[in-house]
Design a protein around this motif. Structure first.
Motif, PDB file in Angstrom:
ATOM      1  N   VAL A 154       7.710 -16.957  -8.443  1.00 14.71           N
ATOM      2  CA  VAL A 154       9.464 -16.611  -8.212  1.00 14.71           C
ATOM      3  C   VAL A 154       9.817 -17.349  -7.426  1.00 14.71           C
ATOM      4  O   VAL A 154      10.866 -17.859  -7.488  1.00 14.71           O
ATOM      5  CB  VAL A 154       9.376 -14.789  -8.412  1.00 14.71           C
ATOM      6  N   GLY A 155       9.281 -17.037  -6.501  1.00 12.82           N
ATOM      7  CA  GLY A 155      10.189 -17.973  -5.452  1.00 12.82           C
ATOM      8  C   GLY A 155      10.467 -19.534  -5.784  1.00 12.82           C
ATOM      9  O   GLY A 155      11.407 -20.010  -6.056  1.00 12.82           O
ATOM     10  N   PHE A 156       9.356 -20.498  -6.278  1.00 12.49           N
ATOM     11  CA  PHE A 156       8.943 -21.603  -6.648  1.00 12.49           C
ATOM     12  C   PHE A 156      10.074 -21.698  -7.926  1.00 12.49           C
ATOM     13  O   PHE A 156      10.945 -21.963  -8.430  1.00 12.49           O
ATOM     14  CB  PHE A 156       7.757 -21.522  -6.832  1.00 12.49           C
ATOM     15  N   ARG A 160      17.434  -8.296  -2.254  1.00 14.72           N
ATOM     16  CA  ARG A 160      18.117  -7.768  -3.102  1.00 14.72           C
ATOM     17  C   ARG A 160      17.779  -6.878  -3.622  1.00 14.72           C
ATOM     18  O   ARG A 160      18.728  -5.827  -3.905  1.00 14.72           O
ATOM     19  CB  ARG A 160      17.585  -9.320  -4.273  1.00 14.72           C
ATOM     20  N   ILE A 161      17.065  -6.390  -3.221  1.00 15.76           N
ATOM     21  CA  ILE A 161      16.360  -4.542  -3.335  1.00 15.76           C
ATOM     22  C   ILE A 161      17.145  -3.903  -2.911  1.00 15.76           C
ATOM     23  O   ILE A 161      17.358  -2.957  -2.997  1.00 15.76           O
ATOM     24  CB  ILE A 161      14.713  -4.606  -3.411  1.00 15.76           C
ATOM     25  N   THR A 162      17.453  -4.663  -1.525  1.00 16.60           N
ATOM     26  CA  THR A 162      17.582  -3.902  -0.343  1.00 16.60           C
ATOM     27  C   THR A 162      19.125  -3.175  -0.265  1.00 16.60           C
ATOM     28  O   THR A 162      19.874  -2.007  -0.661  1.00 16.60           O
ATOM     29  CB  THR A 162      17.752  -4.269   0.757  1.00 16.60           C
ATOM     30  N   LYS A 163      20.055  -4.309  -1.490  1.00 20.94           N
ATOM     31  CA  LYS A 163      21.433  -4.308  -1.745  1.00 20.94           C
ATOM     32  C   LYS A 163      21.643  -2.876  -2.898  1.00 20.94           C
ATOM     33  O   LYS A 163      22.612  -2.702  -2.232  1.00 20.94           O
ATOM     34  CB  LYS A 163      21.888  -6.003  -1.805  1.00 20.94           C
ATOM     35  N   ALA A 164      20.427  -3.098  -3.896  1.00 22.57           N
ATOM     36  CA  ALA A 164      20.701  -1.616  -5.157  1.00 22.57           C
ATOM     37  C   ALA A 164      20.060  -0.165  -3.998  1.00 22.57           C
ATOM     38  O   ALA A 164      20.837  -0.060  -4.691  1.00 22.57           O
ATOM     39  CB  ALA A 164      19.331  -2.528  -5.764  1.00 22.57           C
ATOM     40  N   VAL A 203       7.648  -6.558  -7.004  1.00 21.66           N
ATOM     41  CA  VAL A 203       6.627  -4.941  -6.971  1.00 21.66           C
ATOM     42  C   VAL A 203       6.136  -4.919  -8.406  1.00 21.66           C
ATOM     43  O   VAL A 203       5.219  -3.775  -8.287  1.00 21.66           O
ATOM     44  CB  VAL A 203       7.986  -4.485  -6.529  1.00 21.66           C
ATOM     45  N   VAL A 204       6.275  -4.442  -9.708  1.00 24.63           N
ATOM     46  CA  VAL A 204       6.196  -4.583 -10.428  1.00 24.63           C
ATOM     47  C   VAL A 204       4.571  -4.576 -10.556  1.00 24.63           C
ATOM     48  O   VAL A 204       3.692  -3.877 -11.332  1.00 24.63           O
ATOM     49  CB  VAL A 204       6.430  -4.380 -11.767  1.00 24.63           C
ATOM     50  N   ILE A 205       3.915  -6.047 -11.069  1.00 25.21           N
ATOM     51  CA  ILE A 205       2.873  -6.628 -10.707  1.00 25.21           C
ATOM     52  C   ILE A 205       2.026  -5.697 -10.053  1.00 25.21           C
ATOM     53  O   ILE A 205       0.464  -5.160 -10.441  1.00 25.21           O
ATOM     54  CB  ILE A 205       2.594  -7.832 -11.217  1.00 25.21           C
ATOM     55  N   LEU A 206       2.401  -5.906  -8.920  1.00 20.72           N
ATOM     56  CA  LEU A 206       1.596  -4.680  -7.440  1.00 20.72           C
ATOM     57  C   LEU A 206       1.013  -3.410  -8.069  1.00 20.72           C
ATOM     58  O   LEU A 206       0.509  -3.087  -7.969  1.00 20.72           O
ATOM     59  CB  LEU A 206       2.456  -4.890  -5.866  1.00 20.72           C
ATOM     60  N   PHE A 231      16.012  -7.793 -10.985  1.00 18.95           N
ATOM     61  CA  PHE A 231      14.950  -7.863 -11.666  1.00 18.95           C
ATOM     62  C   PHE A 231      13.717  -8.964 -11.541  1.00 18.95           C
ATOM     63  O   PHE A 231      13.014  -8.592 -11.538  1.00 18.95           O
ATOM     64  CB  PHE A 231      15.348  -8.193 -13.077  1.00 18.95           C
ATOM     65  N   GLU A 232      14.505  -9.860 -11.434  1.00 11.09           N
ATOM     66  CA  GLU A 232      12.964 -11.216 -10.334  1.00 11.09           C
ATOM     67  C   GLU A 232      12.868 -10.482  -9.693  1.00 11.09           C
ATOM     68  O   GLU A 232      11.585 -10.867  -9.118  1.00 11.09           O
ATOM     69  CB  GLU A 232      13.799 -12.607 -10.466  1.00 11.09           C
TER      70      GLU A 232
END
Length: 489
Positions: A71-73, A366-370, A32-35, A26-27
């Motif tokens: 998000v990374g920080f 993470r997205i790719t694995k999903a 992507v959602v904000i974009l 979700f993080e």
């Protein structure tokens, strides 16, 4: 430097996938959602869809990258890691950007040399009332290949064809569908097209490999399209005559038209077939066009600038417009040179920044694995890509973003499945480029319907090439036909 204990690198050939164990799915989706939310706001609530001016999409991508960095920080990813991935991404698109600059120069020099006008001139002469619809597909395809622009083709020859066909008593929706089918076929297959350069840049392959591989699905689709329009033509009555004499006279009056001009594109095609490097082939096409401009179009060069040499330089670097005595042709006979490619180049750079930060924080992994957990088969991966492209065309309403975002998101997934990158670049075009015109609120759908004077609802059923292309690519995937694996490269 901060320690990143949750990060480890998984090397696949020359590509690195950063897996951040501390980052949740979700993080990873937050940027992507904000974009998507920013894009949607720009589309539905901002007049002229220019929230931040002419480079709104680029700025939104950078803002999305900023969110990804935040998000990374939060997940203890250092700035140096993110910047390193951005730099790696930017290095990977250096050659595609150079090709785009050469494509802009090629378009300008092919215009002033008379190559593009010659293609238009001879293309229009194949019109015949009995085969008007398939002829319209072919004319639009030839001119779109020459110009690399479906928009320019529709706004010039497309308007003329709709007018001529309507006078013959043919349904305008049929004519518009034929024009759009041919225009988008040419747009896909032309090395001058920005989307045809954009797709391989996103997927990680080169321009001519992409075009050659894309022909596997594109050629059968256009053949089916021509057959269908041929059947339709045999079953409709036509009246009147196709009078194109004014257009031909205007072109002949403005340019020195000769079959010898076809030596320029033939020479470039020959170099491509001989597997010459794209930069060399395109540079050769520019040089040949310059020579032919001096030989055949001296009057044109003198009319564009105080000296022939400066006219050539302008055609390479800046916008060139050649005015004829027919307004329908004036938009066609204009080119932006290298300057005209800057919008697409900036989009690529901003996409690489967004994608690099997403790489750096481990979000793409993470997205790719999903995605891979859902798309357990090769067909499932192709289908997921197609649906993503269609979804972005619906939501983002921009064909460039429908190529850029899925291209970056799915690149690692295709590598994980052992698929060559041209599988992704082809699917991006088969599902992203051509379907944009089928959506009324998409920039392409709105533009084409406005220019041709035919509503999307009227031509959508007749834009056969456009809606058939995603099905063709899925059929090839389902039957495992011509699916190139990395080990085959």
């Amino acid at each position: 430097m901060q320690e990143n204990d949750g990060l480890n690198e998984i090397k696949i050939e020359d590509q690195k996938i950063i897996d951040n164990k501390e980052l949740s799915f979700f993080e990873a989706l937050i940027p992507v959602v904000i974009l998507m939310a920013m894009l949607a706001y720009n589309i539905f609530f901002v007049e002229d869809q220019e929230w931040f001016g002419g480079y709104t999409n680029q700025i939104i991508l950078l803002l999305g990258g900023g969110v990804a960095a935040a998000v990374g920080f939060f997940n203890k990813v250092s700035l140096s890691v993110m910047l390193k991935e951005v730099w790696e991404n930017l290095k990977s698109v250096f050659v595609p950007i150079m090709i785009l600059f050469l494509v802009g120069a090629l378009a300008g020099t092919w215009l002033v040399s008379g190559v593009i006008p010659a293609m238009v001139y001879y293309g229009l002469q194949v019109l015949s009332p009995e085969i008007f619809l398939p002829a319209s597909v072919i004319i639009a395809a030839v001119i779109s290949i020459a110009t690399g622009s479906s928009w320019t083709t529709s706004a010039t020859v497309g308007i003329a064809l709709v007018g001529i066909g309507t006078a013959l008593g043919i349904n305008p929706g049929m004519i518009a569908g034929a024009v759009i089918s041919g225009a988008y076929f040419g747009d896909k297959m032309s090395p001058l097209s920005d989307t045809t350069n954009l797709a391989p840049a996103m997927a990680g392959t080169d321009l001519f490999t992409h075009i050659k591989y894309m022909a596997i699905t594109t050629v059968p689709t256009i053949i089916i399209t021509l057959i269908v329009f041929g059947i339709i033509s045999f079953n409709i009555d036509t009246t009147g005559s196709a009078d194109i004499s004014n257009l031909l006279a205007s072109i002949d009056h403005t340019f020195n038209i000769s079959p010898w001009l076809f030596l320029v594109p033939v020479g470039v095609v020959a170099l491509i077939l001989l597997k010459t490097k794209p930069l060399v082939a395109l540079a050769s096409g520019i040089l040949l066009a310059i020579i032919f401009a001096f030989v055949f179009q001296g009057n044109i060069l003198e009319g564009l600038s105080q000296s022939k040499f400066s006219a050539i330089i302008n055609s390479i670097f800046t916008e060139t417009s050649i005015v004829t005595d027919n307004e329908k042709l004036n938009d066609l006979f204009s080119a932006g040179g290298m300057e005209g490619m800057l919008w697409t180049i900036y989009l690529i750079i901003c996409a690489m920044v967004f994608g690099g930060i997403m790489d750096g924080i481990g979000a793409l992994s993470r997205i790719t694995k999903a995605l891979l957990s859902i798309a357990t088969s090769i067909f499932g991966l192709f289908a997921s890509t197609v649906l993503s492209c269609l979804g972005l065309n619906l939501i983002a309403s921009d064909q460039y973003l429908a190529i850029v975002i899925p291209g970056k998101m799915f690149k690692k997934a295709y590598e994980d499945k052992g698929l060559a990158p041209e599988n992704l670049s082809r699917t991006l075009e088969d599902a992203g480029t051509v379907t944009s015109v089928l959506i009324p609120w998409n920039t392409c759908g709105a533009y084409q319907s406005g220019v041709l004077g035919v509503g999307v609802g009227e031509y959508i059923g007749y834009a056969i090439f456009n809606w058939l292309s995603p099905f063709t690519t899925l059929l090839f995937a389902a039957l495992n036909l011509k699916i190139k694996m990395l080990k085959d490269k």
